[in-house]
Design a protein around this motif. Sequence first.
Motif, PDB file in Angstrom:
ATOM      1  N   UNK A 133       0.914  -1.274   0.182  1.00  0.00           N
ATOM      2  CA  UNK A 133      -0.007   0.190   0.030  1.00  0.00           C
ATOM      3  C   UNK A 133       0.696   1.079   0.052  1.00  0.00           C
ATOM      4  N   UNK A 134       2.181   0.905   0.903  1.00  0.00           N
ATOM      5  CA  UNK A 134       3.190   2.381   1.049  1.00  0.00           C
ATOM      6  C   UNK A 134       3.698   2.780  -0.714  1.00  0.00           C
ATOM      7  N   UNK A 135       3.918   1.195  -1.419  1.00  0.00           N
ATOM      8  CA  UNK A 135       4.861   1.127  -2.794  1.00  0.00           C
ATOM      9  C   UNK A 135       3.951   1.961  -3.530  1.00  0.00           C
ATOM     10  N   UNK A 136       2.435   1.545  -3.676  1.00  0.00           N
ATOM     11  CA  UNK A 136       1.814   2.422  -4.528  1.00  0.00           C
ATOM     12  C   UNK A 136       1.748   3.335  -5.240  1.00  0.00           C
ATOM     13  N   UNK A 137       2.383   4.683  -3.639  1.00  0.00           N
ATOM     14  CA  UNK A 137       2.538   5.895  -4.254  1.00  0.00           C
ATOM     15  C   UNK A 137       4.069   6.414  -5.275  1.00  0.00           C
ATOM     16  N   UNK A 138       4.774   5.184  -5.527  1.00  0.00           N
ATOM     17  CA  UNK A 138       5.342   5.625  -5.945  1.00  0.00           C
ATOM     18  C   UNK A 138       5.496   5.303  -7.190  1.00  0.00           C
ATOM     19  N   UNK A 139       5.780   5.131  -8.124  1.00  0.00           N
ATOM     20  CA  UNK A 139       6.627   4.944  -9.605  1.00  0.00           C
ATOM     21  C   UNK A 139       7.201   3.070  -9.960  1.00  0.00           C
ATOM     22  N   UNK A 140       6.126   2.647 -10.899  1.00  0.00           N
ATOM     23  CA  UNK A 140       6.145   1.415 -11.098  1.00  0.00           C
ATOM     24  C   UNK A 140       7.958   1.163 -10.908  1.00  0.00           C
ATOM     25  N   UNK A 141       8.585   1.647 -11.858  1.00  0.00           N
ATOM     26  CA  UNK A 141      10.252   1.664 -12.131  1.00  0.00           C
ATOM     27  C   UNK A 141      10.676   1.411 -11.094  1.00  0.00           C
ATOM     28  N   UNK A 142      10.224   2.284 -10.066  1.00  0.00           N
ATOM     29  CA  UNK A 142      11.213   2.448  -8.302  1.00  0.00           C
ATOM     30  C   UNK A 142      10.369   1.438  -7.349  1.00  0.00           C
ATOM     31  N   UNK A 143       9.147   0.495  -7.789  1.00  0.00           N
ATOM     32  CA  UNK A 143       9.202   0.112  -6.453  1.00  0.00           C
ATOM     33  C   UNK A 143      10.075  -1.408  -6.086  1.00  0.00           C
ATOM     34  N   UNK A 144      10.748  -1.970  -7.142  1.00  0.00           N
ATOM     35  CA  UNK A 144      10.654  -2.968  -6.822  1.00  0.00           C
ATOM     36  C   UNK A 144      12.574  -2.590  -6.068  1.00  0.00           C
ATOM     37  N   UNK A 145      12.816  -1.464  -6.218  1.00  0.00           N
ATOM     38  CA  UNK A 145      14.058  -1.009  -5.534  1.00  0.00           C
ATOM     39  C   UNK A 145      13.709  -0.448  -4.100  1.00  0.00           C
TER      40      UNK A 145
END
Length: 279
Positions: A133-145
């Motif tokens: 839920x927190x990671x969904x705030x960021x662009x998809x290209x940075x979520x894995x990192x």
Amino acid sequence: MTEQMTEQTTDAAVAETSAPAPAPAARSARRVLWAVARWTAAVVVCGGVGAGTAMGITALDRTDVPGLETESDGRWEYPALRLPALPVDRPRPFTEGNEGEVHHADVRELLLPAPAGATPDPKLNGGFVPTEAYLSLYGKDIRDDLRKSLADSTLRHIAARGWTTPDGTRTSIHLLRFSSVAYAEEYRVTALEAEGADGLKALPDGVEAFVPEGFADDIQVPETGAYAFREKEPYGPEQVRWAYVQAGDTLALITQTRAGGALAVPFQQTVTLQNQLLG
């Protein structure tokens, strides 16, 4: 007999004529006294009316008095804020003996409450939320990192609250609590700050360019740091403002999104108040 009466009348007339006339000063004093008396009465009456009016005005709020309305500066009306109670023998995060700068209070109780008139977000209701839920705030290209960084940083949990105000501003606050200040700072620096010139690596979803907000330098909360940004124009139908607050073992992410542009005043107010709760 007639001559005797004439002599008495003449003597009386002479006595009356010879009696001294009232002094001008005495007559003037009497006039002054009468004037003073009349003005005193007038002042008493007017004073009573004036006092009643003054009491009536002071009993009113400023906005109830015609001509004295105070225009809103855009701030939201938050409830009174109080720090939560701590467990017995547990210190505040920035006191002596708390080397890890740990918040021993329940992190959910450190979330800023919603302002008056706001509609709560049922998905961000002040409880714990999953990492995704927190990671969904960021662009998809940075979520894995970011996901990998969180796994390596001893993240304990994330608490979140969100709301929408009548003007359409959507606010979310996520508090990420780590095991110590060292891990919280490492995550912020490694995952969020880039090595490039732009100074930021992880941008909110849909944001391509940003501008730092200078007000964060003016927030005076000891031992904490605030880093605020806004989406750079042109930003499409909505604009995003966001800020990080580093406070010991806890990192806060505050976002505000609004069609036509996110307003500066409520954003600054929200960041400042959340910072104070964490400090």
